[in-house]
Design a protein around this motif. Structure first.
Motif, PDB file in Angstrom:
ATOM      1  N   ARG A 252      42.841  32.370  31.190  1.00 15.26           N
ATOM      2  CA  ARG A 252      41.824  32.491  32.244  1.00 15.26           C
ATOM      3  C   ARG A 252      41.855  31.246  33.126  1.00 15.26           C
ATOM      4  O   ARG A 252      41.435  30.171  32.730  1.00 15.26           O
ATOM      5  CB  ARG A 252      40.456  32.701  31.635  1.00 15.26           C
ATOM      6  N   PHE A 253      42.326  31.409  34.370  1.00 14.42           N
ATOM      7  CA  PHE A 253      42.533  30.271  35.254  1.00 14.42           C
ATOM      8  C   PHE A 253      41.295  29.968  36.092  1.00 14.42           C
ATOM      9  O   PHE A 253      40.937  28.812  36.293  1.00 14.42           O
ATOM     10  CB  PHE A 253      43.724  30.566  36.170  1.00 14.42           C
ATOM     11  N   ALA A 254      40.658  31.006  36.594  1.00 18.86           N
ATOM     12  CA  ALA A 254      39.502  30.822  37.474  1.00 18.86           C
ATOM     13  C   ALA A 254      38.386  31.756  37.044  1.00 18.86           C
ATOM     14  O   ALA A 254      38.625  32.829  36.510  1.00 18.86           O
ATOM     15  CB  ALA A 254      39.879  31.081  38.927  1.00 18.86           C
ATOM     16  N   VAL A 255      37.155  31.344  37.286  1.00 21.09           N
ATOM     17  CA  VAL A 255      35.989  32.122  36.864  1.00 21.09           C
ATOM     18  C   VAL A 255      35.148  32.583  38.051  1.00 21.09           C
ATOM     19  O   VAL A 255      34.069  33.138  37.861  1.00 21.09           O
ATOM     20  CB  VAL A 255      35.120  31.307  35.886  1.00 21.09           C
ATOM     21  N   SER A 256      35.632  32.378  39.272  1.00 15.49           N
ATOM     22  CA  SER A 256      34.924  32.872  40.442  1.00 15.49           C
ATOM     23  C   SER A 256      35.893  33.627  41.331  1.00 15.49           C
ATOM     24  O   SER A 256      37.104  33.380  41.312  1.00 15.49           O
ATOM     25  CB  SER A 256      34.283  31.725  41.224  1.00 15.49           C
ATOM     26  N   ALA A 257      35.359  34.562  42.117  1.00 16.59           N
ATOM     27  CA  ALA A 257      36.203  35.410  42.945  1.00 16.59           C
ATOM     28  C   ALA A 257      36.858  34.637  44.082  1.00 16.59           C
ATOM     29  O   ALA A 257      37.881  35.055  44.610  1.00 16.59           O
ATOM     30  CB  ALA A 257      35.378  36.567  43.506  1.00 16.59           C
ATOM     31  N   GLU A 258      36.293  33.499  44.463  1.00 16.59           N
ATOM     32  CA  GLU A 258      36.815  32.756  45.604  1.00 16.59           C
ATOM     33  C   GLU A 258      37.868  31.726  45.207  1.00 16.59           C
ATOM     34  O   GLU A 258      38.600  31.231  46.048  1.00 16.59           O
ATOM     35  CB  GLU A 258      35.670  32.040  46.334  1.00 16.59           C
ATOM     36  N   ALA A 259      37.924  31.370  43.926  1.00 12.62           N
ATOM     37  CA  ALA A 259      38.802  30.278  43.503  1.00 12.62           C
ATOM     38  C   ALA A 259      40.268  30.639  43.708  1.00 12.62           C
ATOM     39  O   ALA A 259      40.674  31.781  43.543  1.00 12.62           O
ATOM     40  CB  ALA A 259      38.551  29.948  42.040  1.00 12.62           C
ATOM     41  N   ASP A 260      41.064  29.641  44.071  1.00 13.32           N
ATOM     42  CA  ASP A 260      42.486  29.849  44.277  1.00 13.32           C
ATOM     43  C   ASP A 260      43.175  28.492  44.171  1.00 13.32           C
ATOM     44  O   ASP A 260      42.527  27.478  43.931  1.00 13.32           O
ATOM     45  CB  ASP A 260      42.745  30.490  45.644  1.00 13.32           C
ATOM     46  N   GLY A 261      44.468  28.486  44.367  1.00 17.70           N
ATOM     47  CA  GLY A 261      45.188  27.222  44.400  1.00 17.70           C
ATOM     48  C   GLY A 261      45.679  26.792  43.030  1.00 17.70           C
ATOM     49  O   GLY A 261      45.800  27.570  42.098  1.00 17.70           O
ATOM     50  N   GLU A 262      45.952  25.480  42.909  1.00 17.86           N
ATOM     51  CA  GLU A 262      46.597  24.944  41.720  1.00 17.86           C
ATOM     52  C   GLU A 262      45.617  24.384  40.694  1.00 17.86           C
ATOM     53  O   GLU A 262      45.995  24.090  39.571  1.00 17.86           O
ATOM     54  CB  GLU A 262      47.570  23.838  42.122  1.00 17.86           C
ATOM     55  N   SER A 263      44.360  24.202  41.029  1.00 21.52           N
ATOM     56  CA  SER A 263      43.406  23.575  40.114  1.00 21.52           C
ATOM     57  C   SER A 263      42.663  24.634  39.309  1.00 21.52           C
ATOM     58  O   SER A 263      41.986  25.502  39.871  1.00 21.52           O
ATOM     59  CB  SER A 263      42.396  22.733  40.904  1.00 21.52           C
ATOM     60  N   ALA A 264      42.800  24.555  38.000  1.00 19.45           N
ATOM     61  CA  ALA A 264      42.148  25.524  37.127  1.00 19.45           C
ATOM     62  C   ALA A 264      40.653  25.246  37.053  1.00 19.45           C
ATOM     63  O   ALA A 264      40.227  24.109  36.878  1.00 19.45           O
ATOM     64  CB  ALA A 264      42.760  25.473  35.735  1.00 19.45           C
ATOM     65  N   GLU A 265      39.853  26.291  37.182  1.00 22.95           N
ATOM     66  CA  GLU A 265      38.412  26.161  37.011  1.00 22.95           C
ATOM     67  C   GLU A 265      38.026  26.159  35.541  1.00 22.95           C
ATOM     68  O   GLU A 265      36.958  25.697  35.179  1.00 22.95           O
ATOM     69  CB  GLU A 265      37.700  27.319  37.707  1.00 22.95           C
ATOM     70  N   ASN A 266      38.868  26.693  34.703  1.00 18.37           N
ATOM     71  CA  ASN A 266      38.587  26.774  33.274  1.00 18.37           C
ATOM     72  C   ASN A 266      39.233  25.572  32.583  1.00 18.37           C
ATOM     73  O   ASN A 266      40.464  25.466  32.525  1.00 18.37           O
ATOM     74  CB  ASN A 266      39.137  28.080  32.707  1.00 18.37           C
ATOM     75  N   PRO A 267      38.454  24.646  32.034  1.00 24.18           N
ATOM     76  CA  PRO A 267      39.047  23.457  31.396  1.00 24.18           C
ATOM     77  C   PRO A 267      39.877  23.797  30.161  1.00 24.18           C
ATOM     78  O   PRO A 267      40.701  22.991  29.734  1.00 24.18           O
ATOM     79  CB  PRO A 267      37.828  22.600  31.034  1.00 24.18           C
ATOM     80  N   GLY A 268      39.669  24.976  29.600  1.00 23.60           N
ATOM     81  CA  GLY A 268      40.447  25.366  28.429  1.00 23.60           C
ATOM     82  C   GLY A 268      41.704  26.129  28.744  1.00 23.60           C
ATOM     83  O   GLY A 268      42.385  26.611  27.833  1.00 23.60           O
ATOM     84  N   TRP A 269      42.056  26.249  30.042  1.00 22.44           N
ATOM     85  CA  TRP A 269      43.239  27.013  30.408  1.00 22.44           C
ATOM     86  C   TRP A 269      44.494  26.422  29.761  1.00 22.44           C
ATOM     87  O   TRP A 269      44.728  25.223  29.810  1.00 22.44           O
ATOM     88  CB  TRP A 269      43.404  27.018  31.926  1.00 22.44           C
ATOM     89  N   GLY A 270      45.279  27.268  29.138  1.00 22.44           N
ATOM     90  CA  GLY A 270      46.512  26.830  28.500  1.00 22.44           C
ATOM     91  C   GLY A 270      46.380  26.451  27.043  1.00 22.44           C
ATOM     92  O   GLY A 270      47.389  26.261  26.365  1.00 22.44           O
ATOM     93  N   ARG A 271      45.153  26.349  26.538  1.00 27.24           N
ATOM     94  CA  ARG A 271      45.000  25.980  25.130  1.00 27.24           C
ATOM     95  C   ARG A 271      45.290  27.175  24.226  1.00 27.24           C
ATOM     96  O   ARG A 271      44.946  28.303  24.539  1.00 27.24           O
ATOM     97  CB  ARG A 271      43.581  25.485  24.875  1.00 27.24           C
ATOM     98  N   ALA A 272      45.920  26.898  23.106  1.00 26.88           N
ATOM     99  CA  ALA A 272      46.248  27.971  22.157  1.00 26.88           C
ATOM    100  C   ALA A 272      44.976  28.499  21.509  1.00 26.88           C
ATOM    101  O   ALA A 272      44.113  27.726  21.095  1.00 26.88           O
ATOM    102  CB  ALA A 272      47.197  27.448  21.090  1.00 26.88           C
ATOM    103  N   HIS A 273      44.848  29.828  21.470  1.00 26.03           N
ATOM    104  CA  HIS A 273      43.721  30.395  20.729  1.00 26.03           C
ATOM    105  C   HIS A 273      44.189  31.364  19.637  1.00 26.03           C
ATOM    106  O   HIS A 273      43.366  31.964  18.954  1.00 26.03           O
ATOM    107  CB  HIS A 273      42.720  31.074  21.665  1.00 26.03           C
TER     108      HIS A 273
END
Length: 289
Positions: A252-273
């Motif tokens: 999950r990279f972004a949590v809003s419909a407007e978000a885009d680009g290279e900066s992830a809005e979700n600080p946990g993006w990429g973590r193994a679950h």
């Protein structure tokens, strides 16, 4: 292979983001799945064979759910009938193998495979209600139909399975395996009412790859005659490699419909679950008579 749909409706009421109803599109065109497979196997030595196979699969359309702003969903067979790009997936696969059939107490099979899976739609098995999320599981919008590598497209795989039975009762077996990393997405939230992970940010599969995976398992057993039966001692070991490697990560990279680009809005993006299970060793004794 063609798959058609019937007219009708399905009411979805679970969760605040759920649509009011799901209608089946009148005269929806069927999905088309084309597969071409060719292969050959040749016995080069007594009980030893080599082989190769290639397959091409092209899928157009399929059961998908199209979002309408009035909170009506249509089950459709091809997205181009409703003004979107056609739902499509393509898989090319090549396999090479070596087989030694059991004849002198041992057998071996080695399989090496390469595949390329691309498309603009993941084609989930159940595109209807996801009870855990409270909304439809696979909603098609223009933002979700990005083209690129599909998330389950691990390109390389290798498997080596074999066993050896010795005179006197003991036998051993092994099964190492390798899977290359799979493409990752950067999903974001879609329009209001669609929930999270309904929009692909950038190219599909353009966020790098998951980790490569290695497995190794082995088994050994020994059998002795005992009375009117036999006694067997077994030893089995699993997950001897990459016991902490990530099978899947938080995409999950972004949590809003407007978000885009290279900066992830979700600080946990990429973590193994979800990771490979820890090493496991089993010892067993069996007596049969």
């Amino acid at each position: 292979r063609l798959g058609g749909f019937s007219d009708g409706a399905l009411t979805v009421t679970d969760g605040p983001a759920a649509p009011t109803s799901v209608a089946v599109m009148d005269n929806a065109p069927p999905g088309v799945d084309e597969r071409w497979v060719a292969g050959v196997e040749y016995e080069v030595l007594n009980h030893v064979a080599v082989g190769a196979a290639a397959s091409i699969q092209r899928t157009r359309g399929g059961l998908a759910t199209f979002w309408e702003p009035a909170q009506t969903h249509l089950l459709v067979g091809a997205a181009d009938t409703i003004g979107l790009d056609d739902l499509r997936r393509a898989t090319d696969r090549v396999e090479l193998w070596l087989r030694k059939r059991r004849s002198t107490g041992w057998q071996l099979e080695f399989l090496l495979a390469w595949q390329d899976r691309r498309g603009n739609w993941e084609a989930r098995e159940n595109p209807l209600l996801d009870p855990a999320a409270g909304f439809l599981d696979d909603v098609v919008t223009a933002a979700s139909l990005a083209t690129g590598d599909l998330s389950d497209g691990r390109q390389w795989s290798a498997d080596l399975n074999g066993s050896w039975s010795f005179d006197g009762g003991p036998s051993v077996g092994w099964w190492p395996a390798y899977r290359s990393g799979g493409p990752r997405l950067r999903p974001g939230a879609g329009d209001a009412g669609l929930g999270l992970d309904r929009r692909v940010i950038g190219d599909r599969g353009g966020a790098g790859n998951t980790a490569d995976l290695w497995w190794l398992g082995a088994q050994a057993s020994w059998t002795w005659p005992l009375g009117n039966g036999e006694l067997e001692l077994c030893l089995e070991a699993r997950n001897l490699l990459d016991s902490d490697a990530a099978l899947s990560a938080d995409d999950r990279f972004a949590v809003s419909a407007e978000a885009d680009g290279e900066s992830a809005e979700n600080p946990g993006w990429g973590r193994a679950h979800r990771v490979v299970a820890p090493p496991e060793v089993r010892v067993g004794v069996a007596w049969s008579w």
